[in-house]
Design a protein around this motif. Structure first.
Motif, PDB file in Angstrom:
ATOM      1  N   LYS A  37      -7.692   4.855  -1.758  1.00 22.84           N
ATOM      2  CA  LYS A  37      -6.593   4.886  -3.182  1.00 22.84           C
ATOM      3  C   LYS A  37      -6.758   4.067  -3.535  1.00 22.84           C
ATOM      4  O   LYS A  37      -6.647   4.318  -5.255  1.00 22.84           O
ATOM      5  CB  LYS A  37      -5.285   4.377  -1.868  1.00 22.84           C
ATOM      6  N   CYS A  84       0.680  -1.449   0.100  1.00 20.43           N
ATOM      7  CA  CYS A  84      -0.352  -0.051  -0.029  1.00 20.43           C
ATOM      8  C   CYS A  84       1.042   1.277  -0.096  1.00 20.43           C
ATOM      9  O   CYS A  84       2.010   1.149   1.027  1.00 20.43           O
ATOM     10  CB  CYS A  84      -1.035  -0.032   0.875  1.00 20.43           C
ATOM     11  N   GLY A 123      -6.368   3.453   3.128  1.00 22.99           N
ATOM     12  CA  GLY A 123      -6.043   2.452   1.551  1.00 22.99           C
ATOM     13  C   GLY A 123      -6.753   2.061   0.711  1.00 22.99           C
ATOM     14  O   GLY A 123      -6.465   2.368  -0.327  1.00 22.99           O
ATOM     15  N   LYS A 134      -7.842  10.246   0.397  1.00 25.42           N
ATOM     16  CA  LYS A 134      -7.048   9.396  -0.414  1.00 25.42           C
ATOM     17  C   LYS A 134      -8.034   9.008  -1.734  1.00 25.42           C
ATOM     18  O   LYS A 134      -7.628   8.704  -2.602  1.00 25.42           O
ATOM     19  CB  LYS A 134      -6.836   8.542   0.606  1.00 25.42           C
ATOM     20  N   VAL A 176      -0.133   4.452   1.001  1.00 26.88           N
ATOM     21  CA  VAL A 176      -0.442   5.365   0.958  1.00 26.88           C
ATOM     22  C   VAL A 176       0.339   6.537   2.446  1.00 26.88           C
ATOM     23  O   VAL A 176       0.547   7.164   2.225  1.00 26.88           O
ATOM     24  CB  VAL A 176      -2.207   4.965   1.732  1.00 26.88           C
ATOM     25  N   ALA A 233      -6.767  -3.715   3.718  1.00 28.26           N
ATOM     26  CA  ALA A 233      -6.028  -2.477   3.747  1.00 28.26           C
ATOM     27  C   ALA A 233      -7.633  -1.324   4.482  1.00 28.26           C
ATOM     28  O   ALA A 233      -8.052  -2.117   4.835  1.00 28.26           O
ATOM     29  CB  ALA A 233      -6.457  -1.551   2.171  1.00 28.26           C
ATOM     30  N   ILE A 283      -2.078  -6.587   1.305  1.00 36.93           N
ATOM     31  CA  ILE A 283      -2.936  -6.724  -0.110  1.00 36.93           C
ATOM     32  C   ILE A 283      -3.496  -6.989  -0.819  1.00 36.93           C
ATOM     33  O   ILE A 283      -2.744  -7.419  -1.868  1.00 36.93           O
ATOM     34  CB  ILE A 283      -3.144  -4.624   0.031  1.00 36.93           C
ATOM     35  N   GLU A 342       3.599   9.672  -2.433  1.00 36.85           N
ATOM     36  CA  GLU A 342       3.097   8.205  -2.558  1.00 36.85           C
ATOM     37  C   GLU A 342       3.423   7.549  -3.865  1.00 36.85           C
ATOM     38  O   GLU A 342       2.532   6.600  -4.623  1.00 36.85           O
ATOM     39  CB  GLU A 342       1.434   8.507  -2.664  1.00 36.85           C
TER      40      GLU A 342
END
Lengths: 293, 132
Positions: free
Chosen positions: A40, A9, A37, B20, A11, A33, A19, A90
């Protein structure tokens, strides 16, 4: 259906590597997640995902082919006298390496998200050095965890459940029951509510509290005014220090609370020095949390 | 009626989820982030306002957000989720580190009837029109 396992992940910086993602048509199911997560990964199929580059022409954006866009970007970069490349947090390490090479080639300034995040903590590391460990060591060994100016339950949601507090470790077989948690934070955060001890210091007094703990560690009593300054009684400081000295393996996770308030990198520097000195009594490590720290 | 308090900004899990997920321009994001958590004593002293204006201590910039009583902050302190609303009043001083003072900066809070702007409106007002 396409299924992928053990994805890392991107993030929060915890780099959870378990994940699982299943893609069926335009629907994505994410397993393991956290809320952030999952959000995202859902971007892969979201309606606002940018799927092709656009070029600005006479004030209007138009879709472009990748080759055209890359060529246009190269022209802009080559035409710049002193480009600034600001790399997002990221982004993978491999992509950052390419960004650094690009910066070197262009004579650019390369900066990253840590400047507006844990940059001061990194400066503190440069000043003092850092006694650290892997996340695995913390999980297997740490029987005392201190969240100082960090709130992992909201900013690194799986830190407590996957890495630091609740998992059973080799020397912490009963998980949470074999660990003590201290939170140092001016706010009664969700993490503070789930701790065994919460030191609710006044904002901007981390340096003073760290200094007082060092003074106590040196066997001396800090000036009584430190209670008024920090809002923490010397008795509480002694209680905390005793817990720190008597544990088998202590871990401090410093957060933005120290990096983003008065004192900045000096707060971090002092925290790292405190941990160095604690290693005369027991094993102690320190790391930064969360995001890019 | 105005009070000087110390501003703390930081993450909340839903702020993270929305940011996010690319949902910064939504009503949900505004609802989660355009808020100021105030200790109950301070909140009552202000007259239990629905909204407060948070201003920098030089009074150059101010932003209106929803007021929420919350005893997770001590009297004299307020908390705002990290987002574009809080960033209007975060001072630019970095003490030569490059990182702004996101936590522990003095601000004023006062009840207001002004509208809570959306993220897009905040961008236009402060970053395009310079706060006018």
């Amino acid at each position: 259906m396409m299924a992928f396992k053990n994805i890392v992940c991107p993030v929060c910086g915890a780099s959870c590597d378990d994940i699982q993602v299943e893609l069926v048509g335009e629907s994505l199911t994410v397993k393991n997640a956290c809320k952030m997560g999952n959000a995202k990964f859902q971007e892969v199929v979201s309606s606002h995902r940018i799927r092709m580059p656009t070029v600005l022409e006479e004030g209007v954006f138009r879709n472009a082919e990748w080759n055209e866009a890359i060529e246009k970007a190269s022209e802009i970069l080559l035409g710049a006298k002193r480009p600034l490349i600001f790399m997002g947090n990221e982004t993978s390490c491999e992509a950052m390496e390419v960004g650094l090479h690009l910066g070197e080639y262009l004579g650019a300034v390369v900066d990253s998200n840590s400047t507006v995040c844990h940059g001061p903590t990194a400066m503190g590391i440069q000043e003092a050095g850092r006694v650290g460990s892997t996340a695995g060591q913390g999980k297997q060994r740490s029987d005392l965890t201190i969240y100082w100016g960090s709130n992992p339950l909201e900013s690194m949601p799986r830190h407590m459940s996957r890495y630091a507090i609740y998992p059973r470790g080799y020397w912490t077989r009963r998980g949470r029951f074999d660990r003590t948690v201290i939170t140092v934070d001016p706010r009664r955060s969700k993490t503070a509510e789930n701790s065994d001890l919460h030191l609710q210091l006044k904002p901007n007094t981390d340096y003073e509290l760290l200094s007082a703990l060092l003074t106590l560690l040196h066997g001396k009593r800090p000036h009584p005014s430190v209670e008024e300054v920090t809002g923490v009684s010397i008795d509480q400081m002694e209680e905390m220090l005793e817990m720190m000295k008597s544990c088998n393996f202590g871990s401090i996770y410093v957060g933005r609370g120290i990096a983003s308030s008065y004192g900045k990198h000096r707060n971090a520097e002092l925290a790292f020095n405190l941990v160095k000195e604690l290693n005369s009594h027991t094993k102690f490590v320190i790391g930064a949390l969360p995001w890019t720290l | 009626m105005r009070r000087e308090v110390l501003l703390n900004t930081g993450s909340t899990i839903d702020e993270g989820r929305l940011a996010k997920g690319g949902n910064k321009l939504t009503e949900d994001y505004k609802e989660e982030c355009a808020v100021c958590e105030i200790n109950l004593d301070d909140f009552l002293a202000l007259g239990s306002p629905e909204k407060v204006k948070v201003s920098t201590n030089d009074e150059k910039y101010g932003v209106t957000v929803n007021a929420v009583p919350d005893n997770s902050v001590m009297p004299g302190h307020v908390f705002m989720p990290r987002a574009i609303w809080a960033n209007v009043v975060v001072p630019p001083e970095t003490f030569s580190t490059g990182s702004p003072l996101y936590k522990g900066s003095p601000v004023f809070i006062e009840p207001t009837e002004e509208k809570v702007l959306s993220a897009e409106e905040v961008v236009l007002k402060f970053y395009v029109w310079g706060g006018r």
